[in-house]
Design an enzyme around this catalytic site. Sequence first.
Site, PDB file in Angstrom:
ATOM      1  N   ASP A   1      -6.897  55.502  34.398  1.00  0.00           N
ATOM      2  CA  ASP A   1      -7.061  56.027  35.748  1.00  0.00           C
ATOM      3  C   ASP A   1      -5.731  56.099  36.504  1.00  0.00           C
ATOM      4  O   ASP A   1      -5.522  56.989  37.327  1.00  0.00           O
ATOM      5  CB  ASP A   1      -8.058  55.160  36.535  1.00  0.00           C
ATOM      6  CG  ASP A   1      -9.503  55.438  36.134  1.00  0.00           C
ATOM      7  OD1 ASP A   1      -9.727  56.359  35.327  1.00  0.00           O
ATOM      8  OD2 ASP A   1     -10.403  54.736  36.629  1.00  0.00           O
TER       9      ASP A   1
ATOM     10  N   GLN B   1      -0.640  52.823  44.016  1.00  0.00           N
ATOM     11  CA  GLN B   1       0.605  53.166  43.319  1.00  0.00           C
ATOM     12  C   GLN B   1       1.848  53.119  44.195  1.00  0.00           C
ATOM     13  O   GLN B   1       2.941  52.848  43.701  1.00  0.00           O
ATOM     14  CB  GLN B   1       0.469  54.561  42.714  1.00  0.00           C
ATOM     15  CG  GLN B   1      -0.629  54.636  41.665  1.00  0.00           C
ATOM     16  CD  GLN B   1      -0.632  55.962  40.951  1.00  0.00           C
ATOM     17  OE1 GLN B   1      -0.266  56.985  41.503  1.00  0.00           O
ATOM     18  NE2 GLN B   1      -1.048  55.951  39.708  1.00  0.00           N
TER      19      GLN B   1
END
Length: 275
Positions: free
Chosen positions: A57, A231
């Site tokens: 993912d 992220q």
Amino acid sequence: MNTNRIGLVIKNDAHAEKKARELKIRLGNQCVIIDIQHSKNKDIPEDLLCMIVLGGDGTFLSAARFIENRGIPLMGVKFGEVGFLAETTEDNLFEAVASLLEGKYLIQKRTRLNIKVVRGNEQIIDVDVLNDAVINKSALSRLASCAVYLDSIYLTTYRADGLIVGTPTGSTAYSLAAGGPVVSPEVPSIILTPICPFTLTNRPLIIPDSTKIEIRLKGSPENIILTLDGQEGFEMDPKDKIFIKKSRDDIKMLSFEEQSYFKVLKTRLKWSGGR
């Protein structure tokens, strides 16, 4: 010009790289490898039918951010541990590519959230996310204080370890671990999930995706981090204001059967009836 070229995004993993080489041999010039770490959005070839993401993912989220508003369909191939964003497994990769080239596929749209941060009179962040934006305190810090306004009307102030604002796609990510609901991507919504709230009556909340959200950090400690799609992290100032709304740009995901979302869900969560 061949308008059926396929872009390959590959996780930094020996197994994924081996599978990519096999696919490249099979497709030849019809396949182009795209290095999202060292390329820019403008470097994406104009003639791509789609991009196949070989990885977990995290790799898929990176690819979604890389294409920005280009509208290129993405196909996830599971190489990671969980893989809610990958409908196809490596065992079915070549079969899926054959269906793709024959035009036997569906396109599902997944909504994104647009995240803006204003510091003083300056906008310092303007990013779209596919999963979530997370406001987190550092490990030893006191509770974060997130005053939430919905369409300019004050809702409440969450005093918690943090607050997750997620899409239905992101409902199976950090929000799920924090006790949030699983929401089908076809339900037009935004999910607010407090992380370990001080007030036990503060529960996860699902609101319409037409809602414009404003979050003020006044009263929070100095060391607050805003993390986008797990992220990219930004240090927040207690005076910052965070504005969140549905993005104008969806992500297109390739699928090969109806109701595939629930099949992936059952499989990944190991529910009865899941393969």
